[in-house]
Design a protein around this motif. Sequence first.
Motif, PDB file in Angstrom:
ATOM      1  N   ASN A   1     -10.042  -3.291  -9.540  1.00 51.05           N
ATOM      2  CA  ASN A   1     -10.673  -2.992  -8.254  1.00 51.05           C
ATOM      3  C   ASN A   1     -11.006  -4.265  -7.487  1.00 51.05           C
ATOM      4  OD1 ASN A   1     -10.672  -0.166  -8.570  1.00 51.05           O
ATOM      5  ND2 ASN A   1     -12.488  -0.268  -9.841  1.00 51.05           N
ATOM      6  N   GLU A   2     -11.440  -5.295  -8.201  1.00 49.57           N
ATOM      7  CA  GLU A   2     -11.759  -6.561  -7.552  1.00 49.57           C
ATOM      8  C   GLU A   2     -10.484  -7.241  -7.050  1.00 49.57           C
ATOM      9  OE1 GLU A   2     -14.063  -8.954 -10.184  1.00 49.57           O
ATOM     10  OE2 GLU A   2     -15.766  -7.559 -10.236  1.00 49.57           O
ATOM     11  N   VAL A   3      -9.416  -7.156  -7.858  1.00 48.57           N
ATOM     12  CA  VAL A   3      -8.133  -7.756  -7.454  1.00 48.57           C
ATOM     13  C   VAL A   3      -7.631  -7.070  -6.182  1.00 48.57           C
ATOM     14  CG1 VAL A   3      -5.708  -8.043  -8.090  1.00 48.57           C
ATOM     15  CG2 VAL A   3      -7.506  -8.447  -9.791  1.00 48.57           C
ATOM     16  N   ILE A   4      -7.654  -5.742  -6.177  1.00 46.11           N
ATOM     17  CA  ILE A   4      -7.166  -4.985  -5.017  1.00 46.11           C
ATOM     18  C   ILE A   4      -7.997  -5.303  -3.789  1.00 46.11           C
ATOM     19  CG2 ILE A   4      -6.908  -2.666  -4.054  1.00 46.11           C
ATOM     20  CD1 ILE A   4      -6.210  -1.736  -6.923  1.00 46.11           C
TER      21      ILE A   4
ATOM     22  N   TYR B   1       0.841  -5.575   0.520  1.00 42.54           N
ATOM     23  CA  TYR B   1       0.722  -4.147   0.220  1.00 42.54           C
ATOM     24  C   TYR B   1       1.789  -3.703  -0.782  1.00 42.54           C
ATOM     25  CZ  TYR B   1      -2.267  -3.861   4.400  1.00 42.54           C
ATOM     26  OH  TYR B   1      -3.272  -4.025   5.321  1.00 42.54           O
ATOM     27  N   ALA B   2       3.008  -4.167  -0.571  1.00 42.39           N
ATOM     28  CA  ALA B   2       4.107  -3.784  -1.470  1.00 42.39           C
ATOM     29  C   ALA B   2       3.863  -4.300  -2.882  1.00 42.39           C
ATOM     30  CB  ALA B   2       5.434  -4.313  -0.928  1.00 42.39           C
ATOM     31  N   ASP B   3       3.388  -5.529  -3.005  1.00 45.20           N
ATOM     32  CA  ASP B   3       3.097  -6.110  -4.318  1.00 45.20           C
ATOM     33  C   ASP B   3       1.991  -5.323  -5.022  1.00 45.20           C
ATOM     34  OD1 ASP B   3       5.024  -8.021  -3.949  1.00 45.20           O
ATOM     35  OD2 ASP B   3       3.623  -9.615  -3.364  1.00 45.20           O
ATOM     36  N   LEU B   4       0.971  -4.943  -4.260  1.00 47.32           N
ATOM     37  CA  LEU B   4      -0.123  -4.174  -4.855  1.00 47.32           C
ATOM     38  C   LEU B   4       0.361  -2.810  -5.342  1.00 47.32           C
ATOM     39  CD1 LEU B   4      -3.096  -4.917  -2.420  1.00 47.32           C
ATOM     40  CD2 LEU B   4      -2.925  -5.573  -4.821  1.00 47.32           C
ATOM     41  N   LEU B   5       1.207  -2.150  -4.541  1.00 45.41           N
ATOM     42  CA  LEU B   5       1.742  -0.848  -4.958  1.00 45.41           C
ATOM     43  C   LEU B   5       2.604  -0.975  -6.206  1.00 45.41           C
ATOM     44  CD1 LEU B   5       2.750   1.222  -1.797  1.00 45.41           C
ATOM     45  CD2 LEU B   5       1.279   1.931  -3.681  1.00 45.41           C
ATOM     46  N   SER B   6       3.316  -2.094  -6.310  1.00 42.65           N
ATOM     47  CA  SER B   6       4.143  -2.328  -7.490  1.00 42.65           C
ATOM     48  C   SER B   6       3.281  -2.494  -8.739  1.00 42.65           C
ATOM     49  CB  SER B   6       5.008  -3.572  -7.279  1.00 42.65           C
ATOM     50  OG  SER B   6       5.769  -3.852  -8.432  1.00 42.65           O
ATOM     51  N   LYS B   7       2.161  -3.193  -8.588  1.00 43.47           N
ATOM     52  CA  LYS B   7       1.266  -3.437  -9.729  1.00 43.47           C
ATOM     53  C   LYS B   7       0.372  -2.244 -10.029  1.00 43.47           C
ATOM     54  CE  LYS B   7       0.897  -8.421  -8.793  1.00 43.47           C
ATOM     55  NZ  LYS B   7      -0.019  -9.503  -8.339  1.00 43.47           N
TER      56      LYS B   7
ATOM     57  N   VAL C   1      -2.942   5.366  -4.758  1.00 48.09           N
ATOM     58  CA  VAL C   1      -2.170   5.921  -3.638  1.00 48.09           C
ATOM     59  C   VAL C   1      -2.828   5.640  -2.288  1.00 48.09           C
ATOM     60  CG1 VAL C   1      -1.113   7.715  -5.051  1.00 48.09           C
ATOM     61  CG2 VAL C   1      -3.286   8.171  -3.906  1.00 48.09           C
ATOM     62  N   GLN C   2      -4.109   5.265  -2.301  1.00 52.63           N
ATOM     63  CA  GLN C   2      -4.786   4.950  -1.039  1.00 52.63           C
ATOM     64  C   GLN C   2      -4.149   3.752  -0.334  1.00 52.63           C
ATOM     65  OE1 GLN C   2      -6.251   5.543  -3.920  1.00 52.63           O
ATOM     66  NE2 GLN C   2      -7.553   7.329  -3.569  1.00 52.63           N
ATOM     67  N   LEU C   3      -3.365   2.978  -1.062  1.00 53.07           N
ATOM     68  CA  LEU C   3      -2.675   1.841  -0.445  1.00 53.07           C
ATOM     69  C   LEU C   3      -1.715   2.311   0.651  1.00 53.07           C
ATOM     70  CD1 LEU C   3      -1.980  -0.267  -3.651  1.00 53.07           C
ATOM     71  CD2 LEU C   3      -3.453  -0.935  -1.749  1.00 53.07           C
ATOM     72  N   HIS C   4      -1.195   3.522   0.522  1.00 48.58           N
ATOM     73  CA  HIS C   4      -0.299   4.047   1.564  1.00 48.58           C
ATOM     74  C   HIS C   4      -1.030   4.173   2.906  1.00 48.58           C
ATOM     75  CE1 HIS C   4       3.154   4.786  -0.975  1.00 48.58           C
ATOM     76  NE2 HIS C   4       2.400   5.402  -1.856  1.00 48.58           N
ATOM     77  N   ILE C   5      -2.317   4.455   2.868  1.00 46.54           N
ATOM     78  CA  ILE C   5      -3.097   4.569   4.104  1.00 46.54           C
ATOM     79  C   ILE C   5      -3.240   3.198   4.755  1.00 46.54           C
ATOM     80  CG2 ILE C   5      -5.270   5.360   5.102  1.00 46.54           C
ATOM     81  CD1 ILE C   5      -3.503   7.516   3.812  1.00 46.54           C
ATOM     82  N   GLN C   6      -3.441   2.164   3.941  1.00 45.48           N
ATOM     83  CA  GLN C   6      -3.528   0.804   4.475  1.00 45.48           C
ATOM     84  C   GLN C   6      -2.202   0.393   5.117  1.00 45.48           C
ATOM     85  OE1 GLN C   6      -6.152  -1.283   4.549  1.00 45.48           O
ATOM     86  NE2 GLN C   6      -7.532   0.156   3.562  1.00 45.48           N
ATOM     87  N   ILE C   7      -1.110   0.748   4.462  1.00 46.74           N
ATOM     88  CA  ILE C   7       0.212   0.420   4.999  1.00 46.74           C
ATOM     89  C   ILE C   7       0.443   1.168   6.312  1.00 46.74           C
ATOM     90  CG2 ILE C   7       2.697   0.539   4.556  1.00 46.74           C
ATOM     91  CD1 ILE C   7       2.012   0.337   1.547  1.00 46.74           C
ATOM     92  N   ALA C   8       0.054   2.458   6.344  1.00 41.03           N
ATOM     93  CA  ALA C   8       0.214   3.256   7.563  1.00 41.03           C
ATOM     94  C   ALA C   8      -0.580   2.634   8.708  1.00 41.03           C
ATOM     95  CB  ALA C   8      -0.245   4.688   7.310  1.00 41.03           C
ATOM     96  N   ARG C   9      -1.783   2.176   8.418  1.00 42.63           N
ATOM     97  CA  ARG C   9      -2.613   1.549   9.460  1.00 42.63           C
ATOM     98  C   ARG C   9      -1.915   0.329  10.046  1.00 42.63           C
ATOM     99  NH1 ARG C   9      -5.766  -2.847   8.829  1.00 42.63           N
ATOM    100  NH2 ARG C   9      -7.347  -3.262  10.423  1.00 42.63           N
TER     101      ARG C   9
END
Length: 320
Positions: free
Chosen positions: A121-124, A147-153, A158-166
């Motif tokens: 959580n701290e890394v993200i 964002y892509a690196d975080l999704l890979s790790k 799945v909330q990362l998709h919202i950040q990417i959409a933004r």
Amino acid sequence: MVKRYLAVAAALAVLVILAGGSAWAQGWRGQGRLSGKVADEAGQPLANVKVKLFLPAENGGLETKTNKKGEWAVAGLGRGNWDVDFTLDGYEPRRVSVALQEMERLPMMETVLKKAAPDPNEVIAEELKTANAFVGERKFAEAQKIYADLLSKFPQVVQLHIQIARAYHIEGKHDLEIAEFKKYLAQKPDDVQVKLLAGSEMISQGNADEGKALLASIDESQVQEAAIYVNVGINLLNQNKAADAMPFLEKAINRFPDSPDAYYYRGITSIQLSTAKAGENKEEADKLLAAGKADLEKFVAMAPTAPEAELAKKMLEQLK
């Protein structure tokens, strides 16, 4: 004088009793001694490591800390099997069990602590902070790489998709934005807020049918504010789709009757529909016009200082 001696003797007797009680309560005490040195995996001494010594058989013990050289020592320990716990922020805790005899001098314990794995959580959070800063600077490629690196790790986040959409929304790449919403909703189909965002965005980008279908799938009891429906209505009005906007504005008023904006935009929508119907069905056009005027009057009454109030008054004046 005799009374004074008696008082002193009584006080001493109390001290003896208290001392005896303390010794009994601290049965883990004795003549034994433990010492050691704590280092990291590279052999560097670790200071301020908390060393907790506990004797389960007596349910007691004490704590100390390592010095700058990573060393520690404790005397006055009773015999038995001692648990020795080592803890330091940023390192994995470790426990060592030691069998201690009071008259036996044990060699110094050598303990190695391993670096603790970072909290995901701290890394993200830290990576998102950097990515969001890139978005603010309009460095979209750099942000999307993070964002892509975080999704890979962390594909489970799945909330990362919202950040990417933004980020895609700010960049103006709305097709990609909607694609990210769909990826998220494929895994979180019951997220009402994201459905509302995605449906509204689909409508605003001209994909009204898909957007309306998505919005229609929402449990209306989960919608917490009128602005959600009002925004959908505004998007449809901006696309000259007043008929499609009306149901959402009516939902806003039915669910949130104290929302002035809902009346304002439903009034405008009714007037637009009245104009469109004027050449086809005068009776229906007149009803729509009357409804529109009533909504604008209600809006002015509810929000007389709102920026749109003056415009509403001018429209009502023209419609007399």
